[in-house]
Scaffold this motif. Sequence first.
Motif, PDB file in Angstrom:
ATOM      1  N   GLN A   1       0.672  -1.235  -0.011  1.00 11.89           N
ATOM      2  CA  GLN A   1      -0.211  -0.116  -0.032  1.00 11.89           C
ATOM      3  C   GLN A   1       0.906   1.211   0.081  1.00 11.89           C
ATOM      4  O   GLN A   1       0.514   2.231  -0.822  1.00 11.89           O
ATOM      5  CB  GLN A   1      -0.811  -0.156   1.376  1.00 11.89           C
ATOM      6  CG  GLN A   1      -1.948  -1.110   1.316  1.00 11.89           C
ATOM      7  CD  GLN A   1      -2.953  -0.836   2.433  1.00 11.89           C
ATOM      8  OE1 GLN A   1      -2.918  -0.065   3.182  1.00 11.89           O
ATOM      9  NE2 GLN A   1      -3.674  -1.975   2.616  1.00 11.89           N
ATOM     10  N   LEU A   2       2.052   1.191   0.765  1.00 13.18           N
ATOM     11  CA  LEU A   2       2.740   2.250   0.877  1.00 13.18           C
ATOM     12  C   LEU A   2       3.673   2.454  -0.459  1.00 13.18           C
ATOM     13  O   LEU A   2       3.759   3.603  -0.921  1.00 13.18           O
ATOM     14  CB  LEU A   2       3.836   2.184   1.907  1.00 13.18           C
ATOM     15  CG  LEU A   2       4.634   3.620   2.339  1.00 13.18           C
ATOM     16  CD1 LEU A   2       3.689   4.688   2.727  1.00 13.18           C
ATOM     17  CD2 LEU A   2       5.499   3.170   3.482  1.00 13.18           C
ATOM     18  N   ASP A   3       4.060   1.473  -1.162  1.00 14.84           N
ATOM     19  CA  ASP A   3       4.481   1.659  -2.560  1.00 14.84           C
ATOM     20  C   ASP A   3       3.697   2.028  -3.323  1.00 14.84           C
ATOM     21  O   ASP A   3       4.271   3.067  -4.135  1.00 14.84           O
ATOM     22  CB  ASP A   3       5.084   0.089  -2.745  1.00 14.84           C
ATOM     23  CG  ASP A   3       6.275  -0.356  -2.241  1.00 14.84           C
ATOM     24  OD1 ASP A   3       6.989   0.230  -1.416  1.00 14.84           O
ATOM     25  OD2 ASP A   3       6.440  -1.767  -2.054  1.00 14.84           O
TER      26      ASP A   3
ATOM     27  N   ARG B   1       1.607  13.667  -1.360  1.00 16.57           N
ATOM     28  CA  ARG B   1       2.781  13.472  -0.289  1.00 16.57           C
ATOM     29  C   ARG B   1       2.239  13.553   1.156  1.00 16.57           C
ATOM     30  O   ARG B   1       2.473  12.568   1.934  1.00 16.57           O
ATOM     31  CB  ARG B   1       3.683  14.885  -0.033  1.00 16.57           C
ATOM     32  CG  ARG B   1       4.778  14.594   0.907  1.00 16.57           C
ATOM     33  CD  ARG B   1       5.753  13.577   0.473  1.00 16.57           C
ATOM     34  NE  ARG B   1       6.768  13.548   1.232  1.00 16.57           N
ATOM     35  CZ  ARG B   1       6.784  13.074   2.542  1.00 16.57           C
ATOM     36  NH1 ARG B   1       5.765  12.545   2.986  1.00 16.57           N
ATOM     37  NH2 ARG B   1       7.789  12.839   3.062  1.00 16.57           N
TER      38      ARG B   1
ATOM     39  N   THR C   1      -0.484   7.252   5.121  1.00 19.59           N
ATOM     40  CA  THR C   1      -0.426   6.009   4.852  1.00 19.59           C
ATOM     41  C   THR C   1       0.535   5.312   5.878  1.00 19.59           C
ATOM     42  O   THR C   1       0.289   4.314   6.491  1.00 19.59           O
ATOM     43  CB  THR C   1      -0.255   5.542   3.562  1.00 19.59           C
ATOM     44  OG1 THR C   1      -1.403   6.172   2.702  1.00 19.59           O
ATOM     45  CG2 THR C   1      -0.234   4.002   3.440  1.00 19.59           C
TER      46      THR C   1
ATOM     47  N   ALA D   1       1.455   4.349  -2.623  1.00 23.06           N
ATOM     48  CA  ALA D   1       1.043   5.739  -2.154  1.00 23.06           C
ATOM     49  C   ALA D   1       2.433   6.621  -2.721  1.00 23.06           C
ATOM     50  O   ALA D   1       2.207   7.432  -3.236  1.00 23.06           O
ATOM     51  CB  ALA D   1       1.335   5.805  -0.593  1.00 23.06           C
ATOM     52  N   TRP D   2       3.663   5.969  -2.842  1.00 20.37           N
ATOM     53  CA  TRP D   2       4.747   6.678  -3.325  1.00 20.37           C
ATOM     54  C   TRP D   2       4.634   6.835  -4.782  1.00 20.37           C
ATOM     55  O   TRP D   2       5.111   7.575  -5.278  1.00 20.37           O
ATOM     56  CB  TRP D   2       5.917   5.932  -3.002  1.00 20.37           C
ATOM     57  CG  TRP D   2       6.497   6.069  -1.375  1.00 20.37           C
ATOM     58  CD1 TRP D   2       6.732   4.965  -0.609  1.00 20.37           C
ATOM     59  CD2 TRP D   2       6.673   7.182  -0.526  1.00 20.37           C
ATOM     60  NE1 TRP D   2       6.766   5.297   0.553  1.00 20.37           N
ATOM     61  CE2 TRP D   2       6.782   6.912   0.656  1.00 20.37           C
ATOM     62  CE3 TRP D   2       6.358   8.484  -0.950  1.00 20.37           C
ATOM     63  CZ2 TRP D   2       7.010   7.677   1.675  1.00 20.37           C
ATOM     64  CZ3 TRP D   2       6.558   9.636   0.140  1.00 20.37           C
ATOM     65  CH2 TRP D   2       6.947   8.778   1.388  1.00 20.37           C
TER      66      TRP D   2
ATOM     67  N   ARG E   1       1.879   7.142  -6.626  1.00 17.68           N
ATOM     68  CA  ARG E   1       0.838   8.049  -6.912  1.00 17.68           C
ATOM     69  C   ARG E   1       1.500   9.588  -6.746  1.00 17.68           C
ATOM     70  O   ARG E   1       1.278  10.283  -7.284  1.00 17.68           O
ATOM     71  CB  ARG E   1      -0.291   7.964  -6.067  1.00 17.68           C
ATOM     72  CG  ARG E   1      -1.171   6.789  -6.355  1.00 17.68           C
ATOM     73  CD  ARG E   1      -2.486   6.894  -5.518  1.00 17.68           C
ATOM     74  NE  ARG E   1      -2.335   6.706  -4.091  1.00 17.68           N
ATOM     75  CZ  ARG E   1      -2.455   5.529  -3.533  1.00 17.68           C
ATOM     76  NH1 ARG E   1      -2.675   4.348  -4.313  1.00 17.68           N
ATOM     77  NH2 ARG E   1      -2.418   5.464  -2.166  1.00 17.68           N
ATOM     78  N   LEU E   2       2.307   9.719  -5.718  1.00 19.01           N
ATOM     79  CA  LEU E   2       3.256  10.726  -5.387  1.00 19.01           C
ATOM     80  C   LEU E   2       4.274  11.135  -6.622  1.00 19.01           C
ATOM     81  O   LEU E   2       4.155  12.179  -7.070  1.00 19.01           O
ATOM     82  CB  LEU E   2       4.062  10.656  -4.065  1.00 19.01           C
ATOM     83  CG  LEU E   2       5.023  12.066  -3.902  1.00 19.01           C
ATOM     84  CD1 LEU E   2       4.047  13.220  -3.852  1.00 19.01           C
ATOM     85  CD2 LEU E   2       5.510  11.644  -2.497  1.00 19.01           C
TER      86      LEU E   2
ATOM     87  N   ALA F   1       0.697   9.998   1.488  1.00 21.34           N
ATOM     88  CA  ALA F   1       1.561   8.884   1.585  1.00 21.34           C
ATOM     89  C   ALA F   1       2.106   8.842   2.958  1.00 21.34           C
ATOM     90  O   ALA F   1       2.339   7.923   3.773  1.00 21.34           O
ATOM     91  CB  ALA F   1       2.911   9.157   0.682  1.00 21.34           C
ATOM     92  N   GLU F   2       2.389  10.036   3.543  1.00 20.80           N
ATOM     93  CA  GLU F   2       2.669  10.265   4.911  1.00 20.80           C
ATOM     94  C   GLU F   2       1.718   9.732   5.949  1.00 20.80           C
ATOM     95  O   GLU F   2       1.947   8.904   6.944  1.00 20.80           O
ATOM     96  CB  GLU F   2       3.033  11.787   5.373  1.00 20.80           C
ATOM     97  CG  GLU F   2       3.293  11.951   6.936  1.00 20.80           C
ATOM     98  CD  GLU F   2       3.548  13.436   7.241  1.00 20.80           C
ATOM     99  OE1 GLU F   2       3.705  13.779   8.311  1.00 20.80           O
ATOM    100  OE2 GLU F   2       3.717  14.262   6.108  1.00 20.80           O
TER     101      GLU F   2
END
Length: 330
Positions: free
Chosen positions: A15-17, A108, A114, A19-20, A22-23, A111-112
Motif C-alpha cells: 500500500q505504501l509503495d 505527499r 498511509t 502511495a509513493w 501516486r506521489l 503517503a505520510e
Amino acid sequence: TLNQIVERTLDSNLQLDAAWARLAQARAAARGAAGGYWPQVDASFSGQRQKFRSPFADADGGSAGGAIPETFEIDQFNGSLAASYEVDIWKKIGNRANAAKLDALAARDAAEGTAMTLAAQVAEAWFDLTFQNARKKLLEEQVSINETFLELTNLRFKQGLASALDIYQQQQLVVARRGQLTLVESAIAVTTNRLAVLLGKPPGSVELKAGDQLPTMPAMPGVGIPADLLSRRPDLRAAQRQVESADHRVAAAVADKLPGLRLQGSLNVQNGDISKLFDNFLWTILGSIAAPIFQGGRLDAEVERNRAIVRERLANNGDVFVTAIGEVEN
C-alpha cells in the motif's frame, strides 16, 4: 523488535509503495503543467533526392544532340524551427500549474498518512500478539492445574470422598479451558498473518516471535489542545489542499471561455546544396487572438463540473475534519 518490524513494513508494504507511486505521478504531472509557462519549440529537417528521365531524350535512350542529359537528379534539403507561446492573460496556465502542485503536495500528505497508519497497525497487531501469547501461557498453566485437580478428584472419588458430579464438573472445566486455549492459538495465527500482510508478504511466509510480557508503558505524551493536534494530521492537510486544487481548476475552466493570445514564429531554410542550406531562409512572426464563440455548451459544462468537484471536496474536507475532532477527543 517492534521498531525493526515497523521499519520493514515501511520498506516493503505494498500500500505504501502504491502511495509513493501516486506521489511520483503527481509530481510528474506538476512538472508537465508548469511547462505551459515556457514556449514550445519544434525543429525538423528533411532531405530528398529525385531522379527522372528527361522528356527530350532520344528514343534510343540517348540525349537529343548530346546537349541535354538523359536523366536528372535533384537534391532538396529543408529545415525548419517553429516556436509558439501562449500569453497567460487570464492565469489559465498558472491556475493549472498551481492545481497540479497542490495535488502533488496532497499526494505527499496521503503517503505520510498511509505510513503513520501502517506504523499504528503494526504496533497494535504486535501488542495484540504479545497479549495473546500471555493469554496462551496463562491458559496452559490453568489447563495443567485443572488436569491435576481432575486426577485428585478421581482419587477422592475412589476413596469415597467425592461424587461423580464433582468429576463431571472438573472434566467440564478442563474441556472449557482447552477450548479457550484453541481460540487463543487461532487468534495468534490470525494476528501473525495480519502482520505478514502488513509486511507485504503472504501469510505463513514470515516467522515472528513476540514475547508474552506487555511492556511497561511510559507516561502519556502531552498532546496539547485539539487544534494543535489537528494541524499535524496529514489527512486534514491533504483534504484542504484538494479543495484548493479543485478551486484553481474552476478558474482555469473559466479562463478557457475567454479570448487567448498566442505568439508564433518560424524559421525555414531550403536549398539543393546542403553546404549552402542557410543561404536561403524565410522567417515568420505571427500573433493571433482566438476566442470561443460556440462550443455546444461544452465549456459551460466543464465549469459546472469543476464547481461540483469543489463542493464535493469541501464536503469531504468537512467530514475528515469532524472525524478528526472525534478521534482526537476519544
